[in-house]
Structure formats: C-alpha cells, structure tokens
Design an enzyme around this catalytic site. Structure first.
Site, mmCIF file in Angstrom:
data_model
loop_
_atom_site.group_PDB
_atom_site.id
_atom_site.type_symbol
_atom_site.label_atom_id
_atom_site.label_comp_id
_atom_site.label_asym_id
_atom_site.label_seq_id
_atom_site.Cartn_x
_atom_site.Cartn_y
_atom_site.Cartn_z
ATOM 1 N N GLU A 173 1.070 -1.208 0.021
ATOM 2 C CA GLU A 173 -0.111 -0.021 -0.107
ATOM 3 C C GLU A 173 0.821 1.256 -0.045
ATOM 4 O O GLU A 173 1.248 1.825 1.026
ATOM 5 C CB GLU A 173 -0.946 0.031 1.163
ATOM 6 C CG GLU A 173 -1.989 -1.145 1.152
ATOM 7 C CD GLU A 173 -2.762 -1.399 2.285
ATOM 8 O OE1 GLU A 173 -2.849 -0.321 3.161
ATOM 9 O OE2 GLU A 173 -3.629 -2.407 2.439
ATOM 10 N N HIS A 376 -17.532 -11.486 6.408
ATOM 11 C CA HIS A 376 -16.320 -10.774 6.737
ATOM 12 C C HIS A 376 -15.400 -11.565 7.762
ATOM 13 O O HIS A 376 -15.985 -11.874 8.792
ATOM 14 C CB HIS A 376 -16.394 -9.309 7.330
ATOM 15 C CG HIS A 376 -15.126 -8.517 7.274
ATOM 16 N ND1 HIS A 376 -14.496 -8.023 8.523
ATOM 17 C CD2 HIS A 376 -14.230 -8.062 6.324
ATOM 18 C CE1 HIS A 376 -13.335 -7.610 8.471
ATOM 19 N NE2 HIS A 376 -13.194 -7.515 7.055
ATOM 20 N N HIS A 377 -13.969 -11.754 7.410
ATOM 21 C CA HIS A 377 -13.369 -12.468 8.357
ATOM 22 C C HIS A 377 -11.831 -11.666 8.314
ATOM 23 O O HIS A 377 -11.118 -11.810 7.551
ATOM 24 C CB HIS A 377 -12.870 -13.826 7.741
ATOM 25 C CG HIS A 377 -14.116 -14.849 7.931
ATOM 26 N ND1 HIS A 377 -13.988 -16.011 7.135
ATOM 27 C CD2 HIS A 377 -15.168 -14.813 8.540
ATOM 28 C CE1 HIS A 377 -15.019 -16.761 7.258
ATOM 29 N NE2 HIS A 377 -15.839 -16.117 8.348
ATOM 30 N N GLU A 378 -11.687 -11.040 9.490
ATOM 31 C CA GLU A 378 -10.493 -10.169 9.672
ATOM 32 C C GLU A 378 -9.775 -11.305 10.752
ATOM 33 O O GLU A 378 -10.344 -11.654 11.905
ATOM 34 C CB GLU A 378 -10.584 -8.969 10.330
ATOM 35 C CG GLU A 378 -9.632 -8.214 10.890
ATOM 36 C CD GLU A 378 -8.351 -7.996 9.834
ATOM 37 O OE1 GLU A 378 -7.360 -8.683 9.849
ATOM 38 O OE2 GLU A 378 -8.688 -7.561 8.938
ATOM 39 N N HIS A 446 -8.011 -9.199 1.256
ATOM 40 C CA HIS A 446 -7.186 -7.957 1.585
ATOM 41 C C HIS A 446 -5.926 -8.278 2.279
ATOM 42 O O HIS A 446 -5.889 -9.441 3.080
ATOM 43 C CB HIS A 446 -8.093 -6.967 2.409
ATOM 44 C CG HIS A 446 -9.142 -6.304 1.689
ATOM 45 N ND1 HIS A 446 -9.340 -4.809 1.831
ATOM 46 C CD2 HIS A 446 -9.936 -6.567 0.503
ATOM 47 C CE1 HIS A 446 -10.035 -4.441 0.912
ATOM 48 N NE2 HIS A 446 -10.576 -5.265 0.441
ATOM 49 N N GLU A 447 -5.024 -7.524 2.511
ATOM 50 C CA GLU A 447 -3.685 -7.594 2.595
ATOM 51 C C GLU A 447 -3.107 -8.731 1.986
ATOM 52 O O GLU A 447 -2.593 -9.671 2.875
ATOM 53 C CB GLU A 447 -3.663 -7.607 4.193
ATOM 54 C CG GLU A 447 -3.910 -6.162 4.937
ATOM 55 C CD GLU A 447 -5.239 -5.919 4.847
ATOM 56 O OE1 GLU A 447 -5.973 -4.911 4.745
ATOM 57 O OE2 GLU A 447 -6.176 -7.050 5.269
ATOM 58 N N GLU A 465 -6.869 -6.841 -2.514
ATOM 59 C CA GLU A 465 -6.366 -5.288 -2.311
ATOM 60 C C GLU A 465 -4.805 -5.577 -2.850
ATOM 61 O O GLU A 465 -4.718 -5.985 -4.029
ATOM 62 C CB GLU A 465 -6.332 -5.247 -0.888
ATOM 63 C CG GLU A 465 -6.561 -3.638 -0.578
ATOM 64 C CD GLU A 465 -6.710 -3.335 0.936
ATOM 65 O OE1 GLU A 465 -7.148 -2.429 1.306
ATOM 66 O OE2 GLU A 465 -6.321 -4.383 1.933
ATOM 67 N N GLU A 471 -9.698 3.712 1.041
ATOM 68 C CA GLU A 471 -9.896 4.011 2.473
ATOM 69 C C GLU A 471 -8.781 4.983 2.882
ATOM 70 O O GLU A 471 -8.914 5.636 3.837
ATOM 71 C CB GLU A 471 -9.429 2.495 3.297
ATOM 72 C CG GLU A 471 -8.081 2.001 2.969
ATOM 73 C CD GLU A 471 -7.893 0.686 3.592
ATOM 74 O OE1 GLU A 471 -8.817 0.341 4.536
ATOM 75 O OE2 GLU A 471 -6.994 -0.050 3.185
#
Length: 664
Positions: A173, A376-378, A446-447, A465, A471
């Site tokens: 990023e 969603h799974h963080e 993401h990440e 991502e 963001e």
C-alpha cells in the site's frame, strides 16, 4: 586415411552445433518478439528483442541452493519446440473469450560434474510478451531441496522510466513513483516501464504456487534486474522437492500504454479452472457498513456505536434492495474486535456473533429482499487461528446462504513472524481459496500476496487488495490519494488482477481528519467504477450520502463483469479512458479520468453497432468543478447517438466523465 574419421567427426560436431544454435530461438506467433537462449562461461542465458530492437540483453539463469549453486557449470543437452493455440471463456472478467496462442521452447540443462543434476527452462512467447519458468524433473540427486536465492536476471537494454513501490511497503500500500531503473531500490512486481523508444514493459509473475513472491533488485546500480524472493523469517526462500516447477516469470511487451491493460498473458500462464460448475460464482456490486466506521460514526468493536447490528444491517439491506445492489458487507459482527486484536492472545472467532448481530435473522431478511449478506473474516494476521476454524467458518456461512467473504490480514507479519508474500503466506492464502471453493464461497482478499492470475484456476478468487485503496482518503496523514494515483494504478498493480479499490465516495468532508479527503471530483468517482476493474465492487460511502443524489444513478446501473474492453487513450500518470461492454446486454459504459490537470475529452463511438441507435447518458464535471475547491458539480446530459457520433467533454482538475450507452 587416419585423418578421415576425425574430419567426419568435426563436420558432424559443426553441423550439430550449428543446428542447435539455429534452433535455440523462438519467436512470437506474429514474429515480432524473438527470444534466444545460449551458454556463456558454463551458465545459461536468454535474450529478447522486439522487431530487432533489444529488450533484454544476456540475462543469466540459475539458483543458489542451501548446499550448492545450481546452474553454474552446466550444458544445454536438448532444445524442444512446440506451438499451441486455444480460446477459452472466463466465467467473469474484462471480456468473455481469451485467446491463448504461443510458441514454446524447452531448454534442458544438465550439470557437467558433481551431482549431475538437471533442470529445464520452458519459454513461452506470445504476441504481447514472454513467460518462462524452471522445471525440476524427478531425479536421484535432487529430491528435497532448499532455494536460498533465485539468480534469474532481466538485463534491460536501457535505463527506462519505471513506476515502482519498494518491498518495504506494508501490504503493497504505497504510491507508485517514477524513476530510472538504475536508481531503483528492491521493488515489488509488477514493475512497469516506458522505454525511450516508446515501448512499454511490465515484469511480473504468473501462477504463484507454493513458492515465494517475486521482487526485483538492480545489480550494482545497473539496468540488470535480479530476482529477489521474499524470504522466510529464517532466511530460506523456498522449501521444495522434485518434481516441481517455479512460477512463471513474465514480461509484457507493448507498443502502447493502452496495450498493457489488454494483455492476458498472465491469465494464460495459469491453469484452467479447477471448479467445474461455476454457476454459483456471481459478480456483483455491493455496499457496506464500513465508511461510517472510518468516519467514527460507528465502531467495529462492541459499544454504543457498534455498527454491525441487526437493525443497522437491515437498513443497509433495504437500501441495497431499493437500488439493485446484490450484497451488503458487514464488518465487526463477530467476537474478537474488542481490544488490541493484532497482539498475541486476542483471537477472532469466526462462528460466534456479537449479541446484537443475529446472523440467521439477517440472512433470512436479506434473502426476502433478493440481497446477499457478504461475510467478513478479519484475522489480524493470525493464520493458524484462522485455519483451525476455516471449515466451521465457511460451513456456517454456507448454512445461511452467504456466498462471498472479505478476508483481512492486518498485521505486518503473519503469526508474528512471516511476510505475506513469503512461501508461508502463499501457502495460507491458497488454502483459504481452495477451502472456500468447497463451500461455494467467493473470496475478496485484503492484505494479500501480490495477485498472479490464480483467478483463472480458482475463479472464486474474485478480487483483492494489495494497493492504496479509497480508505486512504479517510485516514491517511499525507492527505489521501493524490490525483494521479488512479491514472497509475491500472498500469502497475492493476496488471496483477482485479482491484477492490472501493470507489464511490460522495461526501468529501472528513470530520475525523479534516486535512485528508478524496482528491477527485464527484464525476471522477463515477468514472472509476468503469476504469478500475473488480467483479465484486463496493460503493464505499455511507448510504445517507447517496440518497437524493442524481449522480448515484450511474453507480446503480454500472455492471461489474464485461464482454469486451477497449482502451481508446492512455498515458501513465496523466489520463486514461476505458470503454466496456456489459456482459448481459448490448449496453456500453465509459470511464475517463485525468490527473491534477484538466483536459479535453473526445471519444468517437465507432465501437457501437453500425446502424443502431443508443441513448447516451453523460455524467461529466459541471461548471466550475475543481477537485480542490469545488468537487461536487456534475452535469447530466442525455442524447441519442450512433457509431458516427463523437462525444466531447471538459474534464476538470482530477476530474472525469462517466457515460452509459443503452441500445435502443
């Protein structure tokens, strides 16, 4: 008479050598690109040229293994040629049918002494570039082995202008900056370059499977780039065993910047889909309880402002149903968000909801409105904790009809020790994708590790991502993404695969960080829905900011999967126009954006069907629009057009135009 056999032998050796030399090159099907393989000082090299102009000078190949070097004292023992051509269809994408035509050359290599190990290099040459990979066949003296370094070189023929981000960048990023190749640090791929001759090159990789991610580093300030694999925390790069193959090393070679965006070389170097029935894989456009958290109206964790509540989710579902969105993303619904969850000891549960979030009630309500909840799974980077719950987590979602999940890995190191693009991370991400497929779940990662085209093999990997998304316009202390950012991204990170950028912010006021904001006009936000491809695409803003705004009509009508893509004009870092045809209708959509400079936009509609009429709805920067001081004016114009029509508009500073063309 005693000299005759020697003479005959010399002739034979000469003929063999000449034949091998003549047979050690391979060209693209159209003849424009040529790759030559050879030997020098006991090492294998390759060169590449396009239309007799050097692209890569002698670029050497090989490895450093834990116990020795492989490729240091070798001989080419055989060279084989073949050709291949097919057309294959994507279940979703920027077009339906992909042409996969190439010529191939396989170079077999044996060590001259020692263990007499062997490997091959397979080169594939397409009309738009090259790909090659190493193959380690089964053999007695190369079973389990450890790669400490990959010696692959790209000896560029010039000190090109390159757009790059350093490997020290967290989650990839960062802002892509231009500089000469010779002054680069160790950088991530894709690495995109413009030559002084006007060619465009991009180095990346394809089919990253059980291997370390590719980075590039200049050799001693020269224009020769060497592979640098992301290491394990213990220093090794790759643990493997024969038989095995490496990922493909790729280079797109294009005569125009726009042609970079149309290359499908990376996809073609991945394996065909392993999912036979893809009917459950459905692109879509969604909204989410997300931007309000960045604006601190809601929180991810429990408390009086908790965003992921049953009541709030139903409100978003109602809005989605009203405006034809396919899904609603909800973050912060499960136990684990309270406290500092990036530290050891704070673990997420992926099956236990907070008391104010009723998964069964919400999914039943969504189904009654023809809307899907997007899960969603963080993980907080705790991959072992996640893997221990993968089956139960996806089974729970499958039970309640949730068929798309956004995953996250917000931690500099996975399990506090390994980098995301290391072999450790690559193995984990693949396990998630394959497990999700068993439960008919699509993934938005993401990440991630940098994408390499795996969506061909696992088309449930919808988008990812791995870049600075919208963001950053909410909380980045540098003020947000600059105007040129989205005119660079498609030519750099965008070449690696779909981008979950989340465009569509309509309210640019930032009450949390007043100096940070969206640095575009509103019309440019609309255009990004076409320019930045993602088959699962989120409209970023809070639903309150969309109500009663006529510009929102473009967002609700814009598809996310296409049957054809055209790039009429492009200049990296300055402007870009993309034209796409809807996969499910005869309608077309156009997005055009510019950097901090205003510019005149002119688009001939010669891509439309001859003799047909279309209704054009044009969303363009209004009178006085300026991204710094007056970003909101949008002029909406309707007219009847044909293939002979030329549309014109004025793009404001960091402005854009979005066009919908409905066939009558």
């Amino acid at each position: 008479m005693k000299q005759l056999p020697v003479y005959i032998l010399l002739v034979f050796l000469c003929l063999t050598s000449c034949a091998r030399k003549e047979n050690s090159s391979v060209s693209s099907p159209d003849g424009s690109i040529r790759l030559q393989a050879g030997m020098e000082n006991g090492k294998v090299y390759y060169t590449v040229d396009k239309k007799d102009k050097a692209i890569l000078n002698k670029s050497f190949l090989g490895f450093v293994l834990k116990d020795s070097e492989l490729g240091k004292d070798v001989t080419i023992t055989d060279i084989k040629h073949s050709s291949f051509s097919e057309k294959w269809d994507q279940p979703w994408g920027e077009e339906i049918t992909v042409d996969n035509t190439y010529n191939e050359m396989t170079v077999d290599v044996h060590e001259n002494g020692g263990l007499k190990r062997k490997f091959s290099v397979v080169f594939r040459i397409f009309n738009d570039g090259i790909g090659f990979r190493y193959v380690f066949p089964e053999q007695e003296n190369l079973k389990d082995f450890v790669i400490m370094d990959e010696l692959t070189e790209f000896a560029l023929a010039g000190d090109h202008k390159a757009w790059s981000i350093p490997t020290s960048t967290l989650y990839f990023e960062n802002l892509y900056k231009p500089s000469p190749v010779s002054s680069l640090d160790t950088v991530c791929t894709p690495l995109t370059m413009e030559t002084k001759d006007g060619l465009y090159l991009s180095i990346h990789e394809a089919n990253l499977t059980d291997y370390a991610g590719l980075n590039l580093t200049p050799e001693n300030g020269t224009t020769t780039l060497k592979a640098y694999l992301t290491p394990w925390s213990t220093g090794e790069k790759v643990f493997t065993k024969a038989p095995s193959v490496t990922p493909w090393r790729t280079m797109i070679i294009a005569e125009k910047a726009s042609d970079l965006l149309l290359s499908r070389l990376m996809l073609n170097l991945n394996e065909p889909s392993k999912i036979e029935d893809t009917s459950w894989i459905r692109p879509g456009r969604y909204i989410g309880i997300w931007w309000g958290m960045h604006m601190e109206d809601y929180t991810w964790s429990q408390g009086p402002k908790h965003g992921a509540t049953t009541q709030n989710t139903k409100k978003y579902i109602d809005f989605a149903a009203k405006h034809n969105f396919s899904g609603v993303l909800v973050e912060g619904w499960n136990f684990g968000w309270d406290g500092d969850w990036t530290k050891e000891g704070d673990k997420f549960s992926f099956t236990k909801a907070y008391p104010d979030f009723n998964l069964k009630e919400i999914t039943e309500y969504a189904a009654s409105k023809n809307v899907k909840l997007i899960g969603h799974h963080e993980t907080g980077g705790a991959t072992l904790n996640y893997e221990s719950q993968l089956d139960s987590a996806f089974a729970l979602y499958q039970k309640y009809g949730v068929n798309a999940v956004k995953t996250g890995y917000v931690s500099p190191l996975l399990d506090h020790k390994e980098r995301h693009s290391s072999q450790y991370g690559v193995r984990h991400f693949r396990k998630v994708i394959e497990t999700a497929a068993k439960y008919h779940v699509m993934i938005d990662n993401h990440e991630p590790a940098m994408p390499t085209g795996l969506q061909r093999t696992w088309p449930n990997l919808m988008t990812q991502e791995g870049f600075r998304g919208q963001e950053y316009d909410a909380w980045s202390r540098d003020g947000g993404n600059p105007p040129e950012h989205t005119t660079i991204l498609p030519f750099t990170r965008g070449l690696a695969g779909p981008m979950d950028f989340t465009p569509g912010t309509f309210n640019f006021t930032n009450k949390v960080f007043p100096e940070t904001r969206v640095q575009t006009t509103l019309a440019k936000q609309l255009a990004l829905f076409v320019v930045l491809f993602s088959p699962l695409q989120m409209a970023s803003d809070m639903i309150e900011n969309y109500e009663n705004n006529s510009a929102f009509d473009f967002v609700t009508s814009c598809p996310t999967s296409w049957s054809k893509t055209i790039v009429p004009e492009a200049k990296i870092g300055e402007y870009l126009t993309i034209v796409r045809k809807d996969r499910d209708s005869e309608n077309w959509f156009v997005g055009s954006i510019t950097n901090a400079n205003s510019r005149d936009f002119s688009l001939p509609l010669n891509f439309l069907d001859k003799g047909a009429k279309y209704k054009a709805t044009i969303f363009k920067d209004g009178e006085g629009a300026d991204y710094k001081n007056n970003p909101y004016p949008v002029e909406i114009q309707e007219m009847e057009v044909t293939a002979e029509t030329v549309l014109n508009a004025k793009l404001a500073t960091s402005g854009g135009v979005a066009i919908r063309l409905i066939k009558l």
